[in-house]
Design a protein around this motif. Sequence first.
Motif, PDB file in Angstrom:
ATOM      1  N   LEU A 105       0.823  -1.286   0.096  1.00 39.94           N
ATOM      2  CA  LEU A 105      -0.018  -0.212  -0.158  1.00 39.94           C
ATOM      3  C   LEU A 105       0.881   1.448   0.199  1.00 39.94           C
ATOM      4  O   LEU A 105       0.436   2.305  -0.394  1.00 39.94           O
ATOM      5  CB  LEU A 105      -0.826  -0.066   1.177  1.00 39.94           C
ATOM      6  N   VAL A 106       2.118   1.292   0.941  1.00 41.78           N
ATOM      7  CA  VAL A 106       3.038   2.411   0.868  1.00 41.78           C
ATOM      8  C   VAL A 106       3.500   2.593  -0.731  1.00 41.78           C
ATOM      9  O   VAL A 106       3.834   3.661  -1.064  1.00 41.78           O
ATOM     10  CB  VAL A 106       3.745   2.224   1.882  1.00 41.78           C
ATOM     11  N   ALA A 107       3.997   1.400  -1.066  1.00 44.74           N
ATOM     12  CA  ALA A 107       4.669   1.502  -2.546  1.00 44.74           C
ATOM     13  C   ALA A 107       3.649   2.048  -3.472  1.00 44.74           C
ATOM     14  O   ALA A 107       4.054   2.799  -4.632  1.00 44.74           O
ATOM     15  CB  ALA A 107       4.846  -0.007  -2.978  1.00 44.74           C
ATOM     16  N   SER A 108       2.380   1.990  -3.538  1.00 48.17           N
ATOM     17  CA  SER A 108       1.497   2.367  -4.621  1.00 48.17           C
ATOM     18  C   SER A 108       1.416   3.995  -4.527  1.00 48.17           C
ATOM     19  O   SER A 108       1.554   4.533  -5.339  1.00 48.17           O
ATOM     20  CB  SER A 108      -0.071   1.867  -4.180  1.00 48.17           C
ATOM     21  N   LEU A 109       1.431   4.336  -3.301  1.00 48.23           N
ATOM     22  CA  LEU A 109       1.356   5.799  -3.159  1.00 48.23           C
ATOM     23  C   LEU A 109       2.860   6.398  -3.677  1.00 48.23           C
ATOM     24  O   LEU A 109       2.783   7.596  -4.342  1.00 48.23           O
ATOM     25  CB  LEU A 109       1.450   6.136  -1.769  1.00 48.23           C
ATOM     26  N   VAL A 110       4.002   5.710  -3.604  1.00 47.46           N
ATOM     27  CA  VAL A 110       5.430   6.156  -4.093  1.00 47.46           C
ATOM     28  C   VAL A 110       5.011   6.418  -5.572  1.00 47.46           C
ATOM     29  O   VAL A 110       5.442   7.207  -6.299  1.00 47.46           O
ATOM     30  CB  VAL A 110       6.212   5.275  -3.595  1.00 47.46           C
ATOM     31  N   PHE A 111       4.312   5.156  -6.321  1.00 46.59           N
ATOM     32  CA  PHE A 111       4.417   5.111  -7.734  1.00 46.59           C
ATOM     33  C   PHE A 111       3.205   6.115  -8.202  1.00 46.59           C
ATOM     34  O   PHE A 111       3.605   6.946  -9.139  1.00 46.59           O
ATOM     35  CB  PHE A 111       3.720   3.864  -8.210  1.00 46.59           C
ATOM     36  N   PHE A 112       2.221   6.477  -7.355  1.00 50.90           N
ATOM     37  CA  PHE A 112       1.562   7.732  -7.942  1.00 50.90           C
ATOM     38  C   PHE A 112       2.159   9.097  -7.677  1.00 50.90           C
ATOM     39  O   PHE A 112       2.129  10.003  -8.558  1.00 50.90           O
ATOM     40  CB  PHE A 112       0.331   7.727  -6.890  1.00 50.90           C
ATOM     41  N   VAL A 113       3.076   9.288  -6.805  1.00 48.61           N
ATOM     42  CA  VAL A 113       3.896  10.603  -6.555  1.00 48.61           C
ATOM     43  C   VAL A 113       4.860  10.719  -7.809  1.00 48.61           C
ATOM     44  O   VAL A 113       5.011  11.733  -8.245  1.00 48.61           O
ATOM     45  CB  VAL A 113       4.492  10.441  -5.224  1.00 48.61           C
ATOM     46  N   LEU A 114       5.460   9.440  -8.172  1.00 50.93           N
ATOM     47  CA  LEU A 114       6.347   9.545  -9.390  1.00 50.93           C
ATOM     48  C   LEU A 114       5.668  10.048 -10.546  1.00 50.93           C
ATOM     49  O   LEU A 114       6.134  10.591 -11.310  1.00 50.93           O
ATOM     50  CB  LEU A 114       7.013   7.982  -9.446  1.00 50.93           C
ATOM     51  N   GLU A 115       4.312   9.380 -10.754  1.00 49.37           N
ATOM     52  CA  GLU A 115       3.643   9.964 -11.992  1.00 49.37           C
ATOM     53  C   GLU A 115       3.177  11.210 -11.887  1.00 49.37           C
ATOM     54  O   GLU A 115       3.277  12.117 -13.089  1.00 49.37           O
ATOM     55  CB  GLU A 115       2.157   8.860 -11.874  1.00 49.37           C
ATOM     56  N   LEU A 116       3.137  11.969 -10.735  1.00 52.58           N
ATOM     57  CA  LEU A 116       2.790  13.303 -10.729  1.00 52.58           C
ATOM     58  C   LEU A 116       3.928  14.114 -10.986  1.00 52.58           C
ATOM     59  O   LEU A 116       4.221  15.270 -11.776  1.00 52.58           O
ATOM     60  CB  LEU A 116       2.308  13.935  -9.239  1.00 52.58           C
ATOM     61  N   LEU A 117       5.092  13.583 -10.707  1.00 54.87           N
ATOM     62  CA  LEU A 117       6.532  14.386 -10.870  1.00 54.87           C
ATOM     63  C   LEU A 117       6.969  14.260 -12.440  1.00 54.87           C
ATOM     64  O   LEU A 117       7.570  14.929 -12.968  1.00 54.87           O
ATOM     65  CB  LEU A 117       7.610  13.837  -9.885  1.00 54.87           C
ATOM     66  N   HIS A 118       6.493  12.985 -12.745  1.00 59.70           N
ATOM     67  CA  HIS A 118       6.889  12.958 -14.124  1.00 59.70           C
ATOM     68  C   HIS A 118       5.628  12.241 -15.116  1.00 59.70           C
ATOM     69  O   HIS A 118       5.453  11.279 -15.445  1.00 59.70           O
ATOM     70  CB  HIS A 118       8.117  11.724 -14.329  1.00 59.70           C
ATOM     71  N   PRO A 119       4.789  13.495 -15.154  1.00 58.69           N
ATOM     72  CA  PRO A 119       3.633  13.050 -16.169  1.00 58.69           C
ATOM     73  C   PRO A 119       3.673  12.851 -17.279  1.00 58.69           C
ATOM     74  O   PRO A 119       4.857  12.883 -18.223  1.00 58.69           O
ATOM     75  CB  PRO A 119       2.841  14.455 -16.086  1.00 58.69           C
ATOM     76  N   GLY A 120       2.975  12.084 -17.959  1.00 64.27           N
ATOM     77  CA  GLY A 120       2.740  11.489 -19.241  1.00 64.27           C
ATOM     78  C   GLY A 120       3.560  10.353 -19.751  1.00 64.27           C
ATOM     79  O   GLY A 120       3.085   9.672 -20.499  1.00 64.27           O
TER      80      GLY A 120
END
Length: 508
Positions: free
Chosen positions: A355-370
């Motif tokens: 569950l914590v890893a899922s949040l890390v991946f979503f943050v990476l998506e916000l920092l590197h969109p597209g």
Amino acid sequence: MSRRVSRSIGETDPVNRSSPATPSAGVAEHAIAQTHASTTRALTPSRVRVVRSRRCHDEAGDVMALRRAALLASLAATCVAFGADGAAAQSGPPVVVELRIDGVVDPFIADHVEGGIADAADDGAAAVLLTLDTPGGLDSSMRQITQAILNAQIPVIGYVSPQGARAASAGTFILLSTNIAAMAPATNVGAAQPVGLSGAVASEKAVNDAAEYIVSIAEARGRNAEWAESAVRDAESISAEEALRLDVIDLIAPDVPTLLADVSGTTVQVSGEPVTLELTGATVTEDPMGFFAGFLHSLLDPNLAFVFFWLGLAFIVAEFFIPGGIVGTLGALMFVASLVALGMLPVQLIGVVLLVASLVFFVLELLHPGVGLPAIAGVVCLVLGGLYLFDASVPGVSVSPLVIVPVAIFAAVFFLIVVRAAMRLRHRASTTRDEQLIGLEGVVLQDLHPTGVVQVASEHWTAEAVRGTPRKGDHVRVVQMEGLKLKVEPTDAPATPAAEGQRGGSQT
């Protein structure tokens, strides 16, 4: 009046006459005659009134005594009537108070059961019916309930119900501690091995303590202590039919009326004294939890614990991208509530990590969109984290797929659309304010020496002149913005490079 006195005196004469004739008899008769004469002479009219007054007081006292006697008789009749009503009430159908343990065994449930048993005894109930459907819970809450049952002043009947229910972990201890242990068909009991936060078995010391405790309970109630110990050490779980065969429970009953009829005539030990149950046709009254305690107890649900844990972390992370305080505060409250719930459930560490890893991946998506791959990885980790959050060996403690799927969809929408849009709006708002004002012209409302007040874009601003000394009524141009203060220059002066560049940029 003289006649009455004479009669009262004469009542003593037979005593005197009954004695043998002696020389002193004449002397006695002479004394009596003198007394009679003196009494007759003493009854003057005034003295007669005194005697009559005394007679009246005597008669009044007699009347008061009669009234007191009548009042006492009335009170006695009332007490007899109440006694007859009490006897009639006791002769009615017996009352059984039902208490329910649904969900996690927590302090709210423990206080409710302990207080309910004491209240039922004070109200004169015939027995307490404890209905169980629980995956387990806190060891301290379980011990509080078992102690209340073992020391109860009235019989306590444990009943695993309805069909499909279970008395797992702490529920096993509670069921075995009751005077009568019963189960509905298609129910199970056992899996009482202590587990820690990571889902692993607790320390050997904790297991030994729990095993000895359940053995002592089983022996006190005359049940299968060997199986009880295996339920703790080996996490063994059995069905209702197997429990009856192994002498773990006393009977199987499909419903409450059948249960009460079957146990009638059974003698149990209550506070060291034998008590025979007579519960056929008994009136069952449910004692529910209070609203506030019930609300807090409902939060300790595996599905809510999963939702609160992930959303709490998600809102805390979102606060760093769209600050404001509201989202972060809500997330912190949800996260704390989830920790309380997870502390009472058999949580697996792998589920928490996913569950914590899922949040890390979503943050990476916000920092590197597209890119899209971090977002996909976040959704996958979220789904797997929900599936592996709780120990699957404990029956009934798991997150429903009907909860995991909506949360995963919400996560994707929240981070990829809502948070990203909020970030764009926040960035646009911070740049638009500066960019739209730079290059605009306004009118001086208060002389700039070098600071004053100007009107730009129909608003009053504090302004500072970067050149010249504009006076009231002069026209000025915005060349820079520092917080809420504008830097201006006279419009007749050549435009600064900043103003030129901004004006040109706004035209493209």
